[in-house]
Design a protein around this motif. Structure first.
Motif, PDB file in Angstrom:
ATOM      1  N   LEU A 397       0.805  -1.170   0.003  1.00  0.00           N
ATOM      2  CA  LEU A 397       0.212   0.371  -0.281  1.00  0.00           C
ATOM      3  C   LEU A 397       0.758   1.360  -0.005  1.00  0.00           C
ATOM      4  CD1 LEU A 397      -2.505  -1.123   2.524  1.00  0.00           C
ATOM      5  CD2 LEU A 397      -3.133  -0.246   0.307  1.00  0.00           C
ATOM      6  N   PRO A 398       0.065   2.488  -1.070  1.00  0.00           N
ATOM      7  CA  PRO A 398       1.428   3.190  -0.742  1.00  0.00           C
ATOM      8  C   PRO A 398       0.649   4.142   0.278  1.00  0.00           C
ATOM      9  CG  PRO A 398      -0.263   3.391  -1.678  1.00  0.00           C
ATOM     10  CD  PRO A 398      -0.279   2.346  -1.699  1.00  0.00           C
ATOM     11  N   PRO A 399       1.269   5.701   0.791  1.00  0.00           N
ATOM     12  CA  PRO A 399       2.610   5.561   0.296  1.00  0.00           C
ATOM     13  C   PRO A 399       3.981   5.523   1.408  1.00  0.00           C
ATOM     14  CG  PRO A 399       1.629   7.402   2.482  1.00  0.00           C
ATOM     15  CD  PRO A 399       0.970   6.390   2.220  1.00  0.00           C
ATOM     16  N   PHE A 403       5.231  -0.625  -1.718  1.00  0.00           N
ATOM     17  CA  PHE A 403       4.404  -0.265  -3.358  1.00  0.00           C
ATOM     18  C   PHE A 403       4.784   0.290  -4.410  1.00  0.00           C
ATOM     19  CE2 PHE A 403       2.827   3.681  -5.567  1.00  0.00           C
ATOM     20  CZ  PHE A 403       1.680   3.025  -6.328  1.00  0.00           C
ATOM     21  N   MET A 404       6.349   0.980  -4.478  1.00  0.00           N
ATOM     22  CA  MET A 404       6.844   1.661  -5.303  1.00  0.00           C
ATOM     23  C   MET A 404       8.028   0.218  -5.604  1.00  0.00           C
ATOM     24  SD  MET A 404       6.623   5.022  -6.126  1.00  0.00           S
ATOM     25  CE  MET A 404       5.761   6.239  -6.287  1.00  0.00           C
ATOM     26  N   TRP A 407       6.024  -1.634  -7.834  1.00  0.00           N
ATOM     27  CA  TRP A 407       5.735  -0.930  -8.561  1.00  0.00           C
ATOM     28  C   TRP A 407       6.601  -1.573 -10.207  1.00  0.00           C
ATOM     29  CZ3 TRP A 407       0.859   1.769 -10.661  1.00  0.00           C
ATOM     30  CH2 TRP A 407       1.479   2.481 -11.683  1.00  0.00           C
ATOM     31  N   ALA A 429      -0.545  -8.985  -8.561  1.00  0.00           N
ATOM     32  CA  ALA A 429      -1.034  -7.616  -7.740  1.00  0.00           C
ATOM     33  C   ALA A 429      -2.191  -8.837  -7.532  1.00  0.00           C
ATOM     34  CB  ALA A 429      -1.722  -7.415  -9.267  1.00  0.00           C
ATOM     35  N   VAL A 433      -2.785  -8.887  -3.255  1.00  0.00           N
ATOM     36  CA  VAL A 433      -4.531  -8.097  -2.738  1.00  0.00           C
ATOM     37  C   VAL A 433      -4.268  -9.354  -1.525  1.00  0.00           C
ATOM     38  CG1 VAL A 433      -7.194  -7.892  -2.880  1.00  0.00           C
ATOM     39  CG2 VAL A 433      -5.688  -7.201  -4.325  1.00  0.00           C
ATOM     40  N   LEU A 436      -2.936  -8.930   1.176  1.00  0.00           N
ATOM     41  CA  LEU A 436      -3.984  -8.206   2.889  1.00  0.00           C
ATOM     42  C   LEU A 436      -4.966  -8.581   3.463  1.00  0.00           C
ATOM     43  CD1 LEU A 436      -4.338  -4.868   0.448  1.00  0.00           C
ATOM     44  CD2 LEU A 436      -2.796  -4.737   2.788  1.00  0.00           C
TER      45      LEU A 436
ATOM     46  N   TRP C  14      -2.885  17.168   4.788  1.00  0.00           N
ATOM     47  CA  TRP C  14      -1.518  15.757   5.754  1.00  0.00           C
ATOM     48  C   TRP C  14      -0.716  16.570   7.008  1.00  0.00           C
ATOM     49  CZ3 TRP C  14       0.980  12.866   0.611  1.00  0.00           C
ATOM     50  CH2 TRP C  14       0.696  11.986   1.085  1.00  0.00           C
ATOM     51  N   PHE C 115      -5.261  12.738   6.914  1.00  0.00           N
ATOM     52  CA  PHE C 115      -4.795  12.095   5.593  1.00  0.00           C
ATOM     53  C   PHE C 115      -5.835  11.615   4.196  1.00  0.00           C
ATOM     54  CE2 PHE C 115      -2.112   8.036   4.492  1.00  0.00           C
ATOM     55  CZ  PHE C 115      -1.260   8.594   4.051  1.00  0.00           C
ATOM     56  N   LEU C 129      -0.152   8.951 -14.014  1.00  0.00           N
ATOM     57  CA  LEU C 129      -1.011   7.708 -13.764  1.00  0.00           C
ATOM     58  C   LEU C 129      -0.171   7.374 -12.672  1.00  0.00           C
ATOM     59  CD1 LEU C 129      -1.629   6.539 -17.393  1.00  0.00           C
ATOM     60  CD2 LEU C 129      -2.999   7.524 -16.369  1.00  0.00           C
ATOM     61  N   LEU C 130       1.271   6.660 -12.208  1.00  0.00           N
ATOM     62  CA  LEU C 130       1.594   6.040 -11.480  1.00  0.00           C
ATOM     63  C   LEU C 130       1.129   7.303  -9.781  1.00  0.00           C
ATOM     64  CD1 LEU C 130       3.619   4.548  -9.246  1.00  0.00           C
ATOM     65  CD2 LEU C 130       5.198   6.023 -10.112  1.00  0.00           C
ATOM     66  N   PHE C 133      -2.977   6.303  -9.425  1.00  0.00           N
ATOM     67  CA  PHE C 133      -2.755   4.975  -8.626  1.00  0.00           C
ATOM     68  C   PHE C 133      -2.604   5.039  -6.839  1.00  0.00           C
ATOM     69  CE2 PHE C 133      -1.381   0.805  -7.475  1.00  0.00           C
ATOM     70  CZ  PHE C 133      -2.808   0.189  -7.845  1.00  0.00           C
ATOM     71  N   PHE C 134      -0.867   6.145  -7.101  1.00  0.00           N
ATOM     72  CA  PHE C 134      -0.703   6.069  -5.245  1.00  0.00           C
ATOM     73  C   PHE C 134      -1.713   6.681  -4.887  1.00  0.00           C
ATOM     74  CE2 PHE C 134       1.582   9.202  -2.452  1.00  0.00           C
ATOM     75  CZ  PHE C 134       3.062   8.524  -2.081  1.00  0.00           C
ATOM     76  N   GLU C 137      -4.702   4.734  -4.384  1.00  0.00           N
ATOM     77  CA  GLU C 137      -4.602   3.460  -3.287  1.00  0.00           C
ATOM     78  C   GLU C 137      -4.063   4.120  -1.666  1.00  0.00           C
ATOM     79  OE1 GLU C 137      -3.418  -0.338  -3.653  1.00  0.00           O
ATOM     80  OE2 GLU C 137      -5.212   0.531  -4.947  1.00  0.00           O
ATOM     81  N   ILE C 138      -4.405   4.941  -1.958  1.00  0.00           N
ATOM     82  CA  ILE C 138      -4.121   5.906  -0.137  1.00  0.00           C
ATOM     83  C   ILE C 138      -5.224   5.748   0.368  1.00  0.00           C
ATOM     84  CG2 ILE C 138      -3.051   7.469   0.991  1.00  0.00           C
ATOM     85  CD1 ILE C 138      -0.976   7.967  -0.094  1.00  0.00           C
ATOM     86  N   LEU C 141      -6.868   3.144   1.345  1.00  0.00           N
ATOM     87  CA  LEU C 141      -6.539   2.682   2.313  1.00  0.00           C
ATOM     88  C   LEU C 141      -7.312   3.659   4.083  1.00  0.00           C
ATOM     89  CD1 LEU C 141      -4.002   1.664   4.462  1.00  0.00           C
ATOM     90  CD2 LEU C 141      -2.390   3.022   3.746  1.00  0.00           C
ATOM     91  N   TYR C 144     -10.267   1.593   4.482  1.00  0.00           N
ATOM     92  CA  TYR C 144     -10.492   1.066   4.966  1.00  0.00           C
ATOM     93  C   TYR C 144     -10.495   1.294   6.624  1.00  0.00           C
ATOM     94  CZ  TYR C 144      -7.362  -2.320   8.065  1.00  0.00           C
ATOM     95  OH  TYR C 144      -6.577  -2.860   8.741  1.00  0.00           O
ATOM     96  N   LEU C 164     -11.057  -2.711   1.878  1.00  0.00           N
ATOM     97  CA  LEU C 164     -10.029  -2.720   1.378  1.00  0.00           C
ATOM     98  C   LEU C 164      -9.727  -3.184  -0.028  1.00  0.00           C
ATOM     99  CD1 LEU C 164      -7.159  -1.344   1.448  1.00  0.00           C
ATOM    100  CD2 LEU C 164      -6.961  -3.409   3.512  1.00  0.00           C
ATOM    101  N   LEU C 165     -10.103  -5.048   0.323  1.00  0.00           N
ATOM    102  CA  LEU C 165      -9.302  -5.757  -0.648  1.00  0.00           C
ATOM    103  C   LEU C 165     -10.711  -5.490  -2.304  1.00  0.00           C
ATOM    104  CD1 LEU C 165      -9.422  -9.547   1.304  1.00  0.00           C
ATOM    105  CD2 LEU C 165      -7.953  -7.799   1.137  1.00  0.00           C
ATOM    106  N   GLN C 168      -8.747  -2.700  -3.489  1.00  0.00           N
ATOM    107  CA  GLN C 168      -7.876  -3.732  -4.946  1.00  0.00           C
ATOM    108  C   GLN C 168      -7.460  -4.582  -4.924  1.00  0.00           C
ATOM    109  OE1 GLN C 168      -4.323  -3.845  -2.871  1.00  0.00           O
ATOM    110  NE2 GLN C 168      -4.849  -1.201  -2.217  1.00  0.00           N
ATOM    111  N   ILE C 172      -6.255  -3.634  -9.768  1.00  0.00           N
ATOM    112  CA  ILE C 172      -5.759  -3.966 -10.520  1.00  0.00           C
ATOM    113  C   ILE C 172      -5.374  -3.740 -11.762  1.00  0.00           C
ATOM    114  CG2 ILE C 172      -4.914  -6.033 -11.090  1.00  0.00           C
ATOM    115  CD1 ILE C 172      -5.674  -6.853  -8.341  1.00  0.00           C
ATOM    116  N   LEU C 175      -3.442  -0.675 -12.430  1.00  0.00           N
ATOM    117  CA  LEU C 175      -2.590  -0.589 -12.561  1.00  0.00           C
ATOM    118  C   LEU C 175      -1.994  -1.247 -13.596  1.00  0.00           C
ATOM    119  CD1 LEU C 175       0.337  -1.863 -10.285  1.00  0.00           C
ATOM    120  CD2 LEU C 175      -0.635  -3.527 -10.942  1.00  0.00           C
TER     121      LEU C 175
END
Lengths: 503, 103, 582
Positions: A397-399, A403-404, A407, A429, A433, A436, C14, C115, C129-130, C133-134, C137-138, C141, C144, C164-165, C168, C172, C175
């Motif tokens: 999970l990011p951050p 994750f990186m 990736w 991938a 999941v 988790l 943040w 956050f 795009l990265l 996606f970053f 997913e936060i 998170l 959840y 979460l699942l 996620q 994909i 991703l």
């Protein structure tokens, strides 16, 4: 300092310091009234810090592209990007583990042996990273293995840790016989043991060299926990002292993998299936590790199985790099090796901090169960928080760093433009999941409001145990925001790997 | 039919490896497990000698065999020491008793 | 100026999260104050950003290597969603001051909320795009962690992990699309991707298109992933309002709208989007009709309304979908927060125990009714205008059968909305529960939102202008608000839809007389209560994995000989592969 001289110091300091640490520690324990002494711990810290000094010069030379090598009689040592990565990770993790252990191991019988063996193990891993001939590689590999046998079975009065140590020893030694078999086959066919000379000599397929490759895969594969040779790992990782679990998971199994890559690289001319085999093992490892971890009830055993699945990600990246000659795959794999050392190191140390305060400090050698974690955040906010960071990072999970690095491996998979590899990336991938599915409940558990009775009565964790956790957690978070910070390290390692496989 | 010296050594090596591996799979006594391991390694020592002969570098082959002896002895010693401790604290030398860690 | 503001919108919450977490739970008063201040600052920054809308990259943070550059773009679509996230986030935090009063672990709560606000703004402002996606997913998170905020409750933990699942799992798709785009174009920049989508191999583009659709469906709780959102209702109610109604669940709609120009030409993509939207809107509407849990009714209605937006995108009505997104965020946040006030005051979510609460909590009732009328699509509230625009777009560019179902669903929406309002605030009291009206901070959040539900439709003109000028690939036509009003009033579609809504109303009015009809549809009602079997699929998959894992664990026998056999097996497999492949 001359880089070649620095290389001598880099290897010599830890190996020479190990017996000194033992002797000094032994003497000071005898001299002390209560049978404990921090001398060995501080000497170990000092050793690791002073090893960092020559590493700086070696690293500078390697990154500048100049050859760093050393010949002691017939023994050839050559440092390259991969060796540098290994040395850096092992020193970094080793230093934090020593710090962590000062309180964790304090007062244990044979504490001085613990530090001496740990330093010797670190020295042999550095040596393994720069071995330039096959036999030399095996000797360093065995030295690492021998020290780790003794460290796994460190609690020599606990039947469970003896059992884990014995199984580890037998399986590992059986694997090492296969490594020897591979060396014998290669030696008989090429008449040389130098990795570069072998690679130049091996140009065409040859059944005996293929068998040698299989022997290397299996032999080193036992050590790096490729399924189905992984069965020793959950026992050993869960029974070892927590600092050692972190070392085993964070660097020792990866060192086995590096040894395998070196050996396979030398005979890469014999076959083009090595990359494909690594991809296959990677896929199996991910699934087996995750499924085995899914229903675990012991924290350290769960983390151990998750190491198997993370080995799968590293293998995936390496397989992509070797099979398709894509540098990003190797760079991603080495980046994941690095982040995994941080994340899994953190996870084992944080679990160890809880294990220490909840069990070991009360002279109880039972395992840390998932139920023990209930509401742990109430009394151990930092240990619980860093453990959460570690497992969420492992889940990708990011951050966070995991994750990186994942990736980067996935991008490399897409760069192959190969449908099957992209399917494999999707599979990986999906595995993230799935993982988790056991990491998230663990985190939720720690943030319950009503703590378990064992947590309720726990003593606060010592400062020296918590400090390394914070450092590692900081690293995991920072690398999640600035992943390119490690490019200087992973890039040269990747080009070394591709060069070794003739790319 | 006469076998050359290399062939005789080769057959011995394969036999030793096979016997040792079978031993690892079959024996139940921890000491015998270590013995089986030793048998396999002894096979590999012969293997180095043979490889040196085949590669035309007998001295290197033999010196490697000696180094293998050194390293392997340490492994055997630790293995036996662990077996002793297991006998002392777990009360048995049976492989089947050594299954408390599983699943 | 724009780069600073972008950094502020993400950075301020943040920083606040870190600070509130750091000061600890012993100073809860300070925590409340700081949370309000930081979220307010973010909201102000997001409003200030609106005049700086432009289509080019606004901010580049060089990262290098395979990670590309982290780039941000401040175009209309991103800015308006960032503003929604920050403003509604601010209201949710203000509401929480009353709602979460006296709760344990406040630091964790506020840290995660802040956050989330930063991450959500980042998600819609990112143009890499990265990076997208970053942030994507936060937000998952945070979602959840906040659903499972009350970790002692197994249902909350279950709901959180499920959310979460499932998100996620869908993630994909995003991703795979992102890495395919990068491997073909050598850049993560999404405007570059939209512009050059034609140069991608057709297969890769199709995988990306449907991958993004899967990701969007999972995030926005669309068919077949709709099951996670109702279970997410275990979260504290301000969280449901913020994350599961107004912002995060819109991320999927945003994704589809953002990449619509790139995927438009992919065969079968548009009609698939329409089908997903239609099925979701209809199924969720029916489930909302039979549910007795106040928050679940609202959750199902969220799913259903998101279905409308997805349907609009499939029919090419990007503006309509975004406009409905705006309206929906406001009235649904209002409904959830008002429901939160009810739940906070009487301590249950079961509507069967409520009734006649209107007299005890008049302010809450008034704002709830305003929200409900907007949801039902009654003129002149904001939900009416945006829903009409969607239906009109659907009639003009989409298949007729889809339009028919959506009109029917509009009636259904009216029906379940009135049922809900009636059961909670009117009729006879069905239990002795006593309510008190919303607290002062709650009112601070509720009244502006109610005002918004009444008025945001006036923004249609400026909003279309904002989107037109800053989105080069979307072909959105700007018009004045008057023009939109005329269009809606003169369109025959409006009358049809109003008729359906009136029918829905009438059906509730005449529910006694329609009892026989209700019985006829009992089968559907039963199926709806069981969420049409999708829950069973989830359970089956989970059980299969758990049993598989349990079976596999038997292979770890702990027997040394067995372990050695593993080595032998590995050797044989490797040798076999090598022998076969050379």
């Amino acid at each position: 300092m001359n880089a070649n001289t620095a290389l001598i110091w880099l290897i010599a300091i830890p190996l020479a310091a190990a017996p000194i640490i033992y002797l000094a520690g032994r003497l000071s324990v005898r001299a002390s009234t209560n049978g404990r002494s921090a001398v060995s711990a501080w000497l170990a810290t000092l050793t690791l810090l002073s090893t960092g000094y020559p590493l700086y010069f070696v690293g500078k030379a390697v990154l500048a592209g100049s050859p760093v090598k050393l010949a002691v009689q017939a023994v050839q040592l050559r440092m390259d990007g991969i060796g540098l990565l290994l040395a850096l990770v092992v020193l970094l993790l080793g230093l934090l583990v020593v710090l962590f252990s000062t309180a964790y191991m304090s007062g244990n019988e044979g504490e001085e042996k613990y530090y001496a063996l740990l330093i010797a193990m670190i020295g042999s891993i550095i040596g393994l990273g720069c071995a330039a001939d096959l036999f030399n590689l095996w000797v360093w590999f065995e030295a690492m293995a021998i020290t780790s046998y003794m460290l796994v079975a460190f609690y020599i009065t606990q039947p469970a840790s003896l059992e884990a140590g014995f199984k580890y020893l037998v399986q590992s030694a059986a694997g090492s016989v296969f490594v020897l078999l591979g060396i014998v086959l290669v030696f008989s066919q090429t008449g040389t043991l130098d990795l570069l000379e072998i690679r130049n000599a091996v140009q065409s397929p040859n059944p005996l060299l293929l068998a040698a490759g299989a022997a290397f895969l299996i032999g080193f594969g036992v050590k790096s926990a490729l399924a189905p040779m992984h069965t020793w790992l959950p026992d050993a990782h869960s029974q070892a002292p927590s600092g050692i679990s972190a070392m085993l998971s964070g660097i020792v199994i990866e060192a086995g993998l590096v040894a395998m890559l070196r050996a396979l690289g030398s005979i890469s001319g014999a076959s083009s299936s090595w990359g494909g085999l690594l991809l296959g093992f990677g896929a199996v490892n991910m699934l087996v590790g995750n499924l085995m971890a899914l229903r675990q009830t012991q924290v350290k055993r769960l983390l151990a199985y998750s190491s198997i699945s993370h080995m799968g990600y590293i293998l995936l990246g390496l397989g992509i790099a070797i099979a398709f000659n894509i540098a990003n795959g190797a760079a991603g794999a080495f980046f994941h090796l690095f982040t995994h050392a941080l994340m899994k190191g953190l996870a084992f140390l944080a679990a160890g901090a809880l294990l220490y305060t909840l069990h070991i400090a009360r002279d109880d050698h039972g395992p840390l169960m998932l139920d023990d974690l209930n509401g742990a955040s109430k009394r151990y906010p930092l240990a619980a928080f860093t453990l959460s960071i570690a497992v969420l990072a492992l889940g990708g999970l990011p951050p966070l760093a995991g994750f990186m690095s994942k990736w980067q491996i996935f991008v490399a998979g897409a760069q192959t433009q190969n449908t099957w590899v992209i399917v494999l990336v999707i599979f990986a991938a999906l595995n993230s999941v799935l993982s988790l599915g056991y990491y998230a409940p663990l985190v939720s558990r720690m943030y319950r409001k009503t703590p378990s009775p064992i947590v309720e009565s726990g003593e606060p964790a010592p400062q020296t145990i918590v400090f390394p956790l914070l450092l590692l957690a900081l690293g995991v978070v920072l690398l999640g925001f600035a992943p390119a910070w490690m490019n200087w390290l992973t890039g040269p390692a990747a080009s070394s790997l591709l060069a070794a496989f003739g790319g | 039919m006469t076998l050359s010296i290399s062939e005789i050594i080769l057959i011995t090596v394969i036999l030793l490896l096979g016997i040792g591996f079978y031993g690892l799979l079959a024996v139940r006594n921890l000491i015998k497990v270590i013995v089986s391991l030793q048998i396999m390694v002894k096979g590999m020592m012969l293997g180095f000698v043979l490889a040196g002969r085949l590669a035309g570098n007998v001295s290197l082959g033999q010196s490697l065999a000696i180094l293998v002896i050194v390293v392997d002895t340490i492994v055997a010693i630790i293995g036996l020491a662990l077996a002793v401790q297991i006998r002392r604290y777990a009360g048995s030398l049976d492989v089947k008793a050594l299954t408390t860690l599983k699943r | 100026m724009a780069p600073t503001l972008i950094l502020l919108i993400i950075g301020v919450p943040w920083a606040g999260a870190l600070l509130i977490w750091w000061i600890g739970d012993t100073r809860s008063h300070l925590q409340h104050t700081l949370a309000v201040l930081f979220s307010l600052a973010a909201a102000v920054a997001s409003i200030l950003l609106i005049p700086f809308a432009q289509s080019g990259t606004a901010l580049t943070l060089p990262v290098g290597g395979v990670f590309g550059d982290f780039t941000f773009v401040a175009d209309g679509m991103g800015i308006f969603l960032a503003a929604i996230a920050a403003i509604i986030g601010c209201f949710a935090v203000i509401f929480s001051v009353n709602y979460m009063h006296g709760e344990a672990q406040l630091g964790r709560y506020y840290a995660l909320v802040l956050f989330f606000i930063g991450a959500m703004a980042g998600l819609v402002l990112a143009s890499s795009l990265l990076l997208m996606f970053f942030f994507w997913e936060i937000t998952a998170l945070c979602s959840y962690a906040l659903i499972a905020f009350n970790n002692d409750d197994p249902k909350a933990v279950y709901g959180g992990i499920k959310a979460l699942l499932m998100t996620q799992l869908g993630g994909i798709g995003l991703l795979v699309g992102a890495i395919l785009a990068y491997s073909n174009l050598g850049s993560y920049d999404l405007n570059l991707f939209i512009k050059n989508s034609g140069s991608l191999p057709a297969g890769a583009l199709a995988v990306a298109a449907f991958g993004f659709l899967i990701a969007a469906a999972a995030k926005s709780a669309q068919f077949p992933f709709q099951t996670w959102l109702p279970d997410a209702m275990e979260a504290p109610t301000p969280i449901s309002a913020l994350i599961h109604a107004a912002t995060m669940v819109n991320a999927g709609v945003y994704l589809l709208a953002r990449f619509y120009p790139a995927f438009e030409s992919v065969p079968g993509w548009k009609i698939t989007v329409v089908i997903v939207g239609v099925i979701t809107a209809l199924l969720a509407g029916m489930m909302a009709l039979v549910s007795n849990d106040l928050k679940r009714v609202l959750a199902y209605s969220t799913v259903s309304q998101l279905g409308y937006m997805v349907y609009a995108i499939g029919a090419g009505g990007i503006f309509a979908s975004q406009f409905h997104l705006l309206s929906h965020s406001i009235f649904k946040a209002l409904l959830f927060l008002a429901a939160g006030a009810v739940i906070h005051s009487i301590g249950t979510r079961d509507m069967r125990l409520m009734g006649a609460l209107g007299r005890q909590m008049p302010v809450t009732r008034t704002v709830f009714v305003i929200g409900a009328l907007a949801l039902a699509g009654i003129p002149i509230l904001n939900g009416f205008w945006s829903k009409e625009l969607i239906l009109e777009a659907g009639l003009l560019h989409g298949p007729v059968w889809a339009y028919a179902i959506m009109v029917f669903t509009a009636g259904l929406t009216a029906l379940y909305t009135f049922r809900c309002v009636w059961m909670v605030f009117y009729g006879k009291a069905r239990s002795s529960l006593h309510g008190h009206d919303a607290g002062i901070m709650m009112k601070f959040a509720l009244i502006p939102l109610a005002f918004g539900a009444l008025t945001t439709w006036i923004l249609a003109g400026p909003f279309s202008h904002l989107l037109e000028t800053s989105l080069p690939f979307h072909e959105i036509e700007a018009a004045t608000t008057m023009r939109f009003i005329q269009e809606v009033i003169s369109a025959p579609a409006t009358l049809v839809a109003l008729g359906a809504i009136a029918l829905g109303l009438a059906a509730w009015w005449q529910r006694e007389n329609l009892a026989s009809l209700t019985r006829a549809f009992q089968g559907i009602g039963k199926a709806a209560e069981k969420s049409f079997g999708f829950e069973a699929i989830n359970t089956a998959v989970t059980t299969a994995f758990e049993q598989g894992a349990e079976t596999l664990r038997n292979t770890q026998t702990g027997l040394l000989s067995w372990n050695i056999l593993g080595i032998l097996a590995g050797l044989i497999i490797v040798l076999a592969i090598l022998a076969a492949g050379g």
